[in-house]
Design an enzyme around this catalytic site. Sequence first.
Site, short mmCIF file in Angstrom:
data_model
loop_
_atom_site.label_atom_id
_atom_site.label_comp_id
_atom_site.label_asym_id
_atom_site.label_seq_id
_atom_site.Cartn_x
_atom_site.Cartn_y
_atom_site.Cartn_z
N ASP A 164 4.07 -14.22 12.27
CA ASP A 164 2.71 -14.69 11.98
C ASP A 164 1.77 -13.49 12.14
O ASP A 164 1.27 -13.23 13.23
CB ASP A 164 2.35 -15.82 12.95
CG ASP A 164 0.99 -16.45 12.63
OD1 ASP A 164 0.18 -15.78 11.97
OD2 ASP A 164 0.76 -17.59 13.05
N LYS B 134 -7.44 -0.42 11.70
CA LYS B 134 -6.82 -0.95 10.47
C LYS B 134 -5.62 -0.09 10.11
O LYS B 134 -4.58 -0.60 9.68
CB LYS B 134 -7.85 -0.96 9.33
CG LYS B 134 -7.38 -1.63 8.04
CD LYS B 134 -6.64 -0.71 7.09
CE LYS B 134 -6.19 -1.43 5.83
NZ LYS B 134 -5.38 -0.57 4.95
N GLU C 129 0.82 -1.22 0.00
CA GLU C 129 0.00 0.00 0.00
C GLU C 129 0.85 1.26 0.00
O GLU C 129 1.70 1.45 0.88
CB GLU C 129 -0.93 -0.01 1.23
CG GLU C 129 -1.95 1.11 1.18
CD GLU C 129 -2.99 1.03 2.30
OE1 GLU C 129 -3.17 -0.05 2.89
OE2 GLU C 129 -3.62 2.06 2.56
N HIS D 8 -2.42 10.25 -1.14
CA HIS D 8 -2.56 8.85 -1.53
C HIS D 8 -2.65 8.73 -3.05
O HIS D 8 -2.02 7.88 -3.66
CB HIS D 8 -3.85 8.33 -0.90
CG HIS D 8 -3.90 6.85 -0.77
ND1 HIS D 8 -3.08 6.15 0.09
CD2 HIS D 8 -4.66 5.94 -1.40
CE1 HIS D 8 -3.36 4.88 -0.02
NE2 HIS D 8 -4.31 4.71 -0.91
P1 NAD Z 1 9.29 -22.92 17.28
O1 NAD Z 1 8.62 -24.09 17.90
O2 NAD Z 1 9.80 -23.08 15.90
O3 NAD Z 1 10.48 -22.40 18.20
C1 NAD Z 1 10.32 -22.16 19.57
C2 NAD Z 1 11.24 -23.05 20.35
O4 NAD Z 1 12.58 -22.63 20.19
C3 NAD Z 1 10.98 -23.00 21.83
O5 NAD Z 1 9.92 -23.84 22.18
C4 NAD Z 1 12.33 -23.40 22.42
O6 NAD Z 1 12.40 -24.81 22.53
C5 NAD Z 1 13.34 -22.97 21.35
N1 NAD Z 1 14.15 -21.78 21.75
C6 NAD Z 1 15.45 -21.60 21.50
N2 NAD Z 1 15.90 -20.42 21.95
C7 NAD Z 1 14.84 -19.80 22.52
C8 NAD Z 1 14.65 -18.53 23.16
N3 NAD Z 1 15.65 -17.64 23.33
N4 NAD Z 1 13.41 -18.20 23.59
C9 NAD Z 1 12.38 -19.05 23.43
N5 NAD Z 1 12.51 -20.27 22.84
C10 NAD Z 1 13.73 -20.66 22.38
O7 NAD Z 1 8.37 -21.63 17.23
P2 NAD Z 1 7.10 -21.17 18.07
O8 NAD Z 1 7.37 -19.74 18.39
O9 NAD Z 1 6.73 -22.08 19.17
O10 NAD Z 1 5.94 -21.26 16.96
C11 NAD Z 1 5.76 -20.27 16.02
C12 NAD Z 1 5.08 -20.80 14.77
O11 NAD Z 1 3.86 -21.46 15.09
C13 NAD Z 1 4.71 -19.70 13.84
O12 NAD Z 1 5.25 -19.99 12.58
C14 NAD Z 1 3.18 -19.74 13.78
O13 NAD Z 1 2.74 -19.39 12.50
C15 NAD Z 1 2.87 -21.15 14.12
N6 NAD Z 1 1.53 -21.46 14.68
C16 NAD Z 1 0.64 -20.50 15.08
C17 NAD Z 1 -0.58 -20.84 15.65
C18 NAD Z 1 -1.53 -19.76 16.11
O14 NAD Z 1 -1.20 -18.59 16.07
N7 NAD Z 1 -2.74 -20.06 16.58
C19 NAD Z 1 -0.90 -22.19 15.80
C20 NAD Z 1 0.03 -23.15 15.41
C21 NAD Z 1 1.25 -22.77 14.85
#
Ligand code: NAD
Length: 427
Positions: free
Chosen positions: A281, A265, A87, A380
């Site tokens: 996300d 928005k 945009e 715009h």
């Molecule tokens: P992830 O599981 O890939 O990574 C997180 C993990 O990294 C932690 O659980 C930990 O084990 C490790 N880690 C290493 N260093 C860390 C630090 N300094 N701090 C915290 N953790 C550390 O990622 P995530 O954040 O658990 O999941 C994110 C993904 O899940 C996104 O891509 C999202 O799109 C997706 N997702 C979203 C939903 C929703 O929003 N409802 C549902 C399901 C999946």
Amino acid sequence: MNTVSDKTSAIRGLYRLSIEERQKKLQEFADLTEDDMSVLEKFGSLDASTADRMIENVVGTFPFPLGIATNFQINGRDFLVPMALEEPSVVAAASNAARMTRQTGGFSASTTDPVMIGQIQVADIPHLDKAEKSITEQKENLLKVANAQDPVLVKFGGGARDLQVRRLDTIMGPMIVVHIFVDARDAMGANAVNTMCEALAPLLEELTKGKVYLRILSNLAEHRLARATATFPAKELGGSKAVDGILKAYAFAQADPYRCATHNKGIMNGVDAVLLATGQDFRAVEAGAHTYAATREGGYQSLTRYEKTPSGDLQGSIELPLAVGLVGGATRTHPVARLCVKILGVKTANELAEIIASVGLAQNLAALRALSQEGIQTGHMKLHSRNVAIAAGAIGDEVDTIAQKMIAEKRVRFDRAQEILAELRKD
Ligand code: NAD
């Protein structure tokens, strides 16, 4: 559109094919020309094999413009902020609002601990009171089991902190919903929280004699908040009348959900652009932001607040849930997202959230100022006119010539762009 076709979208095993083979299938289905295919075949910084590992059935990538917002000073430190979006005007508006705050010390931003909520739904419970008591008694043990799922998160200082039992009366009868509160540190936390919820499910079935259905993160991350405030000098805004105009625009949003949807928005224009640039996300943050706006004080409200300071300047603030991460998700896999995190120079998810909140506030202020003064269409349309010219088929120098002519005539329209293009090419 063809009403009769022997083409079928029921393609079995598309995911097993290579990108080239998928492209071929798509070409046959959609009658794509070789020119069309060359658009798909052009991979940029996100190379084919990385993209293919990110989602299913990949046939290409979708590039967005990446802009840089200038002038941001947050908690005494300067940032150049990458923004990915389609945009026009957004990057310029954020930069301009950020410029106004520099003489009053920039943005002050803060965050709460990055605590996410996981939900476990338990239904078909024979004795609700007994079930609630059993869960409460076993709280420490349940938290221990949750934390055993993610020793890495615990090592970094995060993990399950607390647990709450909620009762819901639903159209399918009474249920217990257990909330676990998980400090996700530098992760967005969805996978970490979901894994913990799943691990608790059998224990909760045992304790409640009920049946667990959903085990999933809540995107209403109301305990993971980012806040930013800034003072916008009246003389930068256009004087005391301009300040009053902005306050009236804010009052309009607070009084009317039709306006408030657009007001919020505008905030998300800035927020989403930084989320996208850093591989977050954005759907999760969007869902959380609007639900927070609707639940914080009852009705749907603005995520920002404004008031006049004793010296007549405008003080703005923002508060919204920001579930962002620097580990996991696309932030680590997408090369452009990695680069954008490097440009920002942030080391924690909370620092990133503070920047995003500041951009949201700047974006909102800029929009309110423009709307309450000359309206946004003048500025715009200048940018939009180029898009209209391109859409009408203009190339090279034709784009600016047509855009300028449409602006001069105050007729920025697709049909007019086509007419001017035809005239130009005739000449
Ligand atoms: P992830 O599981 O890939 O990574 C997180 C993990 O990294 C932690 O659980 C930990 O084990 C490790 N880690 C290493 N260093 C860390 C630090 N300094 N701090 C915290 N953790 C550390 O990622 P995530 O954040 O658990 O999941 C994110 C993904 O899940 C996104 O891509 C999202 O799109 C997706 N997702 C979203 C939903 C929703 O929003 N409802 C549902 C399901 C999946």
